[in-house]
Motif scaffolding. Structure first.
Motif, PDB file in Angstrom:
ATOM      1  N   UNK A  85       0.800  -1.229   0.000  1.00  0.00           N
ATOM      2  CA  UNK A  85       0.000   0.000   0.000  1.00  0.00           C
ATOM      3  C   UNK A  85       0.834   1.281   0.000  1.00  0.00           C
ATOM      4  N   UNK A  86       1.883   1.403   0.840  1.00  0.00           N
ATOM      5  CA  UNK A  86       2.653   2.652   0.845  1.00  0.00           C
ATOM      6  C   UNK A  86       3.396   2.923  -0.450  1.00  0.00           C
ATOM      7  N   UNK A  87       3.558   1.896  -1.302  1.00  0.00           N
ATOM      8  CA  UNK A  87       4.309   2.047  -2.551  1.00  0.00           C
ATOM      9  C   UNK A  87       3.402   2.297  -3.750  1.00  0.00           C
ATOM     10  N   UNK A  88       2.107   2.359  -3.523  1.00  0.00           N
ATOM     11  CA  UNK A  88       1.173   2.689  -4.603  1.00  0.00           C
ATOM     12  C   UNK A  88       1.333   4.152  -4.998  1.00  0.00           C
ATOM     13  N   UNK A  89       0.848   4.540  -6.177  1.00  0.00           N
ATOM     14  CA  UNK A  89       0.938   5.952  -6.567  1.00  0.00           C
ATOM     15  C   UNK A  89       0.226   6.857  -5.562  1.00  0.00           C
ATOM     16  N   UNK A  90       0.770   8.025  -5.340  1.00  0.00           N
ATOM     17  CA  UNK A  90       0.198   8.957  -4.361  1.00  0.00           C
ATOM     18  C   UNK A  90      -1.216   9.367  -4.729  1.00  0.00           C
ATOM     19  N   UNK A  91      -1.536   9.346  -6.029  1.00  0.00           N
ATOM     20  CA  UNK A  91      -2.871   9.769  -6.470  1.00  0.00           C
ATOM     21  C   UNK A  91      -3.802   8.587  -6.727  1.00  0.00           C
ATOM     22  N   UNK A  92      -3.538   7.443  -6.089  1.00  0.00           N
ATOM     23  CA  UNK A  92      -4.430   6.287  -6.225  1.00  0.00           C
ATOM     24  C   UNK A  92      -5.839   6.675  -5.798  1.00  0.00           C
ATOM     25  N   UNK A  93      -6.837   6.144  -6.506  1.00  0.00           N
ATOM     26  CA  UNK A  93      -8.219   6.554  -6.254  1.00  0.00           C
ATOM     27  C   UNK A  93      -8.842   5.834  -5.061  1.00  0.00           C
ATOM     28  N   UNK A  94      -8.545   4.553  -4.930  1.00  0.00           N
ATOM     29  CA  UNK A  94      -9.258   3.759  -3.929  1.00  0.00           C
ATOM     30  C   UNK A  94      -8.358   2.629  -3.456  1.00  0.00           C
ATOM     31  N   UNK A  95      -8.262   2.446  -2.126  1.00  0.00           N
ATOM     32  CA  UNK A  95      -7.383   1.421  -1.564  1.00  0.00           C
ATOM     33  C   UNK A  95      -8.071   0.759  -0.374  1.00  0.00           C
ATOM     34  N   UNK A  96      -8.027  -0.558  -0.338  1.00  0.00           N
ATOM     35  CA  UNK A  96      -8.429  -1.322   0.847  1.00  0.00           C
ATOM     36  C   UNK A  96      -7.218  -2.124   1.289  1.00  0.00           C
TER      37      UNK A  96
ATOM     38  N   UNK B 133      -6.038  -4.256  -1.861  1.00  0.00           N
ATOM     39  CA  UNK B 133      -6.721  -4.076  -3.149  1.00  0.00           C
ATOM     40  C   UNK B 133      -6.703  -2.592  -3.468  1.00  0.00           C
ATOM     41  N   UNK B 134      -6.332  -2.249  -4.701  1.00  0.00           N
ATOM     42  CA  UNK B 134      -6.218  -0.836  -5.059  1.00  0.00           C
ATOM     43  C   UNK B 134      -6.765  -0.581  -6.455  1.00  0.00           C
ATOM     44  N   UNK B 135      -7.399   0.563  -6.597  1.00  0.00           N
ATOM     45  CA  UNK B 135      -7.773   1.095  -7.904  1.00  0.00           C
ATOM     46  C   UNK B 135      -6.929   2.348  -8.102  1.00  0.00           C
ATOM     47  N   UNK B 136      -5.870   2.196  -8.895  1.00  0.00           N
ATOM     48  CA  UNK B 136      -4.901   3.289  -9.048  1.00  0.00           C
ATOM     49  C   UNK B 136      -5.370   4.358 -10.017  1.00  0.00           C
ATOM     50  N   UNK B 137      -6.296   4.031 -10.879  1.00  0.00           N
ATOM     51  CA  UNK B 137      -6.794   4.979 -11.872  1.00  0.00           C
ATOM     52  C   UNK B 137      -7.537   4.225 -12.950  1.00  0.00           C
ATOM     53  N   UNK B 138      -7.387   4.682 -14.205  1.00  0.00           N
ATOM     54  CA  UNK B 138      -8.024   4.022 -15.340  1.00  0.00           C
ATOM     55  C   UNK B 138      -6.987   3.786 -16.431  1.00  0.00           C
ATOM     56  N   UNK B 139      -7.157   2.676 -17.161  1.00  0.00           N
ATOM     57  CA  UNK B 139      -6.269   2.360 -18.268  1.00  0.00           C
ATOM     58  C   UNK B 139      -6.678   3.153 -19.508  1.00  0.00           C
ATOM     59  N   UNK B 140      -5.756   3.238 -20.451  1.00  0.00           N
ATOM     60  CA  UNK B 140      -6.067   3.882 -21.735  1.00  0.00           C
ATOM     61  C   UNK B 140      -6.729   2.866 -22.656  1.00  0.00           C
ATOM     62  N   UNK B 141      -7.791   2.254 -22.168  1.00  0.00           N
ATOM     63  CA  UNK B 141      -8.505   1.238 -22.936  1.00  0.00           C
ATOM     64  C   UNK B 141      -9.926   1.161 -22.415  1.00  0.00           C
ATOM     65  N   UNK B 142     -10.815   0.638 -23.271  1.00  0.00           N
ATOM     66  CA  UNK B 142     -12.218   0.495 -22.897  1.00  0.00           C
ATOM     67  C   UNK B 142     -12.702  -0.899 -23.262  1.00  0.00           C
ATOM     68  N   UNK B 143     -13.738  -1.347 -22.546  1.00  0.00           N
ATOM     69  CA  UNK B 143     -14.287  -2.669 -22.836  1.00  0.00           C
ATOM     70  C   UNK B 143     -15.278  -2.593 -23.989  1.00  0.00           C
ATOM     71  N   UNK B 144     -15.972  -3.704 -24.250  1.00  0.00           N
ATOM     72  CA  UNK B 144     -16.898  -3.760 -25.379  1.00  0.00           C
ATOM     73  C   UNK B 144     -18.055  -2.794 -25.241  1.00  0.00           C
ATOM     74  N   UNK B 145     -18.421  -2.454 -23.996  1.00  0.00           N
ATOM     75  CA  UNK B 145     -19.513  -1.499 -23.770  1.00  0.00           C
ATOM     76  C   UNK B 145     -19.029  -0.055 -23.799  1.00  0.00           C
ATOM     77  N   UNK B 146     -17.756   0.142 -24.059  1.00  0.00           N
ATOM     78  CA  UNK B 146     -17.215   1.488 -24.108  1.00  0.00           C
ATOM     79  C   UNK B 146     -16.886   2.072 -22.745  1.00  0.00           C
ATOM     80  N   UNK B 147     -16.931   1.242 -21.698  1.00  0.00           N
ATOM     81  CA  UNK B 147     -16.632   1.733 -20.358  1.00  0.00           C
ATOM     82  C   UNK B 147     -15.132   1.705 -20.107  1.00  0.00           C
TER      83      UNK B 147
END
Length: 762
Positions: free
Chosen positions: A43-54, A119-133
């Motif tokens: 956890x302490x080594x994740x990016x400082x601007x991580x969105x969500x961390x458990x 568990x961490x959500x660091x941000x978003x990838x430069x990609x989208x799924x089939x639904x465009x999300x």
């Protein structure tokens, strides 16, 4: 799906809570930099601007500590397990079905999780799924400890399954990064890749390209730092460190949401969209919140929880600023009776509190201050006293509301609750002037009376013209030194005056419980010691006393009336001694400081960690009793084998899908259940549909719509009202003809005509 919405955050929080219920956590320092070869924290080594961390510190140590809490002793009691045998059997059946599909035992996999997990959500990838999300940049890490080889063997099977699912077209590459073997899985048809490694006792898997490499590089860089840092990692983020500090050294689970970064992300789409929503955010003060953190820790024999809103005092607005001001006196609760089952105290200067309320109101109405001033002037003239100078200036700002239960006899220690509102006074003479003015101006609405009790004058008011069918409203008051006491009836004030005049211990022969102050109560002292923070609001509930009393009343009543919820056999439940021994008091504390707003709690079972499961239970109960989209459940249904439990659940799911189909098709049911695929049911459900006999829409709510074929013994059936019942297979023919006639479900029967009520003079 990938947006950190309220639903996403709540689900993630619930996941952390459920993990803690089975495994709380330990004592490792989440910001320490381990030596090579030792366990280390991700956890302490994740990016400082991580969105969500458990982050959960240590499953093994936490599990041992959790077993010492009152919560564990309740749920592990053999009598409780026996009473919930039916529900546990259903749960085990569902787990068995899931394990059969997955191909492995869930307990075996769970045992592989040993130490810290993140568990961490660091941000978003430069990609989208089939639904465009947008696809989230996710990472999961944990410490398998001595189960490392077993975990890697299991993970290898998962990779083989993935490769088999792609007909062996999965591209698997391996390379060495910072001394660790990093494996990457990719496929031409998938817009993201999966990377994983086992490095010095920590397993990591991530979706984001380069994510694990960055963590390993940050770890290597941290080893050479004596202190400080460039602020690029979460462990160097002041807001994250402050959240850890507010949670306390006993923090076992931390759920961290970086609200400021989430609002910045265009993919998150989080924040006010309309002018109205912007006004609501401003009134609540959400604009000033940078992060929100939930922490949970096992302390002594209970659970301590904290919500921390990182909103600096200088930036706070709206409701978050409402209670800024002096802290509540540490002795405020001393003024509550020891036998109080509920006590709430707050500190807020009336004048400043009014000004802040008007600030919030001014967001919607620019004329709020002028309107309020005019209303106060008008009320002052009508009252005959200046509300600001006389009423507000006479109050010190501390309020204490307590509910105590009179217990004057050792055999039956029960009476009508004494509800007392106690307000601190700066000037007793001024408040008496205001009260006298109130009596003069309200004579048209109330009948006033008074009585004396020793040196004290108790005054009361009773409504003259109550609404039709309602009893007149009554209340009474007295001034006792520097306190104004208010209640619904004079006897409560008499008891309180006696208690206060004798230092909290009025003489009373044969009292069932000791009197005194709340601070004399062992349960209160135990929880207060675990929440030492200065407060603006402090609420205490003797959950153990209330639960034990309610249990001793409702469980015998249910057994006498033979009424039992479908998920529990109340005849097998233990006595209330189990609750009395393991449940104590619950304390909730709201505090503000220069850094933000903190809401804390301590109890034997947990408050906030129980909230989401409780909501889920209530929702399920409502569905099962006609309050939602589910079906009402009849008590005392035959117990089903594990394979039939799955079929019953499939019928329940099918019922909801058929209802959804009908909603989209003007109330019409599908001609065939196959019509539900793929919009309402997944294609893999097709084989299960062939085992279901479908009757189509019925003309009565209690008629059968569908049932599984080829079953002997207990048989689940789906009715037109959406419910799923259980009958014996030998009853199927008559049920198809006449409908379901279960004991608790006879909607087609005409009730017997009731005799008319006798006249009033009968």
């Amino acid at each position: 799906m990938f947006m950190p919405s309220r639903k996403f955050c709540a689900s993630a929080l619930l996941a952390a809570v459920l993990v803690l219920r089975t495994a709380a956590a330990g004592d490792a320092d989440p910001t320490s930099s381990p030596a090579k070869g030792a366990e280390w924290s991700v956890a302490p080594l994740l990016p400082a601007n991580s969105l969500f961390v458990i982050s959960i510190k240590d499953k093994q140590k936490g599990f041992e500590r959790l077993q010492q809490t009152g919560l564990w002793k309740l749920i592990s009691d053999p009598n409780v397990q026996d009473a919930f045998k039916g529900s546990l059997t259903i749960l085990k059946g569902r787990i068995a079905v899931a394990e059969q599909k997955l191909g492995y035992k869930l307990n075996e996999v769970w045992d592989l999780f040993q130490g810290e997990a993140t568990f961490a959500m660091c941000g978003f990838l430069d990609a989208r799924n089939e639904q465009g999300e947008p696809i989230p940049d996710l990472l999961f890490a944990f410490q398998p400890r001595d189960k490392a080889q077993a975990w890697m063997d299991h993970w290898g099977k998962v990779v083989d399954l993935l490769n088999g699912a792609t007909q062996n077209t999965l591209e698997i590459t391996s390379r060495t990064v910072a001394g660790a073997d990093l494996v990457t899985l990719s496929h031409a048809a998938v817009p993201f890749q999966i990377s994983y490694t086992l490095c010095d006792g920590v397993f990591m898997v991530a979706l984001g390209p380069g994510r694990i490499e960055n963590i390993l590089a940050a770890r290597a860089a941290a080893k050479g730092k004596a202190g400080g840092g460039d602020g690029q990692t979460l462990g160097e983020n002041p807001q994250y460190l402050r959240a850890l500090e507010k949670g306390g050294k006993d923090t076992d689970v931390i759920v961290y949401a970086n609200i400021a970064e989430i609002r910045k992300s265009p993919n998150a789409k989080f924040g006010p969209k309309t002018d109205r929503e912007k006004l609501e955010w401003e009134k609540i003060g959400l604009n000033s919140v940078r992060t929100v953190t939930y922490t949970l820790g096992v302390k002594e024999h209970g659970l301590g929880e904290t919500f921390f809103f990182d909103a600096p005092e200088k930036e706070r607005t709206g409701l978050l600023k409402l209670l800024d001001g002096p802290a509540l006196s540490g002795t405020c609760f001393d003024k509550a009776a020891r036998n109080s089952v509920v006590a709430v105290a707050l500190q807020a200067e009336p004048g400043k509190l009014l000004d802040r309320i008007l600030d919030i109101a001014s967001v919607d109405n620019p004329n709020a201050r002028a309107d309020a001033a005019a209303a106060i002037d008008q009320a002052s003239q009508k009252l005959g006293a200046d509300i600001r100078k006389d009423l507000m200036a006479s109050l010190s700002g501390d309020l204490l509301l307590s509910v105590s239960m009179p217990a004057k006899h050792p055999k039956i220690g029960f009476g009508f609750p004494n509800v007392i509102l106690s307000a601190g006074l700066k000037d007793s003479a001024k408040i008496k002037t205001v009260l006298d003015a109130f009596r003069r101006t309200a004579q048209d609405k109330y009948n006033f009376g008074e009585t004396t009790h020793g040196d004290f004058l108790i005054q009361g008011a009773q409504e003259k013209a109550p609404e039709a069918g309602k009893d007149p409203a009554t209340f009474c008051w007295t001034v006792a030194g520097d306190r104004l006491l208010v209640s619904f009836y004079p006897l409560a004030l008499r008891d309180e005056l006696d208690r206060l005049s004798t230092a909290g211990s009025p003489p009373s022969a044969g009292r069932a419980t000791q009197s005194g102050n709340l601070s004399d109560d062992a349960d209160f002292r135990a929880v207060r010691a675990n929440l030492p923070t200065a407060s603006q609001v402090l609420a205490y509930v003797d959950f153990g006393a209330i639960s034990t009393a309610a249990y001793d009343f409702f469980i015998p009543l249910g057994q006498v009336k033979h009424k039992s919820p479908p998920w529990v056999d109340i005849n097998r439940l233990p006595s209330a001694d189990l609750l009395a021994k393991n449940l104590g008091g619950t304390l909730i504390n709201l505090a503000t400081d220069a850094d933000g707003v903190r809401v804390e709690s301590y109890s034997s079972t947990g408050i906030f960690s129980t909230l989401f499961p409780a909501v889920a239970v209530i929702g399920e109960y409502n569905k099962n009793h006609g309050g939602g989209d589910g079906e009402p459940v009849v008590g005392n249904e035959p117990e089903l084998p594990a394979d039939l439990v799955a079929k019953r659940q499939f019928l329940r799911d099918l019922s909801r899908n058929v209802a959804a189909y009908a909603k989209d098709h003007g109330g019409a049911y599908p001609q065939s259940l196959v019509d539900l695929i793929p919009k309402y049911l997944k294609a893999e459900s097709k084989d299960q549909l062939f085992e279901i006999a479908y009757q189509g829409m019925q003309d009565k709510a209690f008629k059968v719509v569908a049932y599984p074929t080829g079953i002997k013994g207990p048989l689940p059936i789906m009715l037109q009202d959406g419910s799923v019942r259980v009958i014996e297979s030998g009853q199927l023919d008559v049920t198809l003809k006449n409908g379901f006639t279960g004991e608790k479900a006879k909607p087609y029967e005409v009730e017997a005509v009731k005799p008319p009520l006798p006249p009033p003079d009968f």
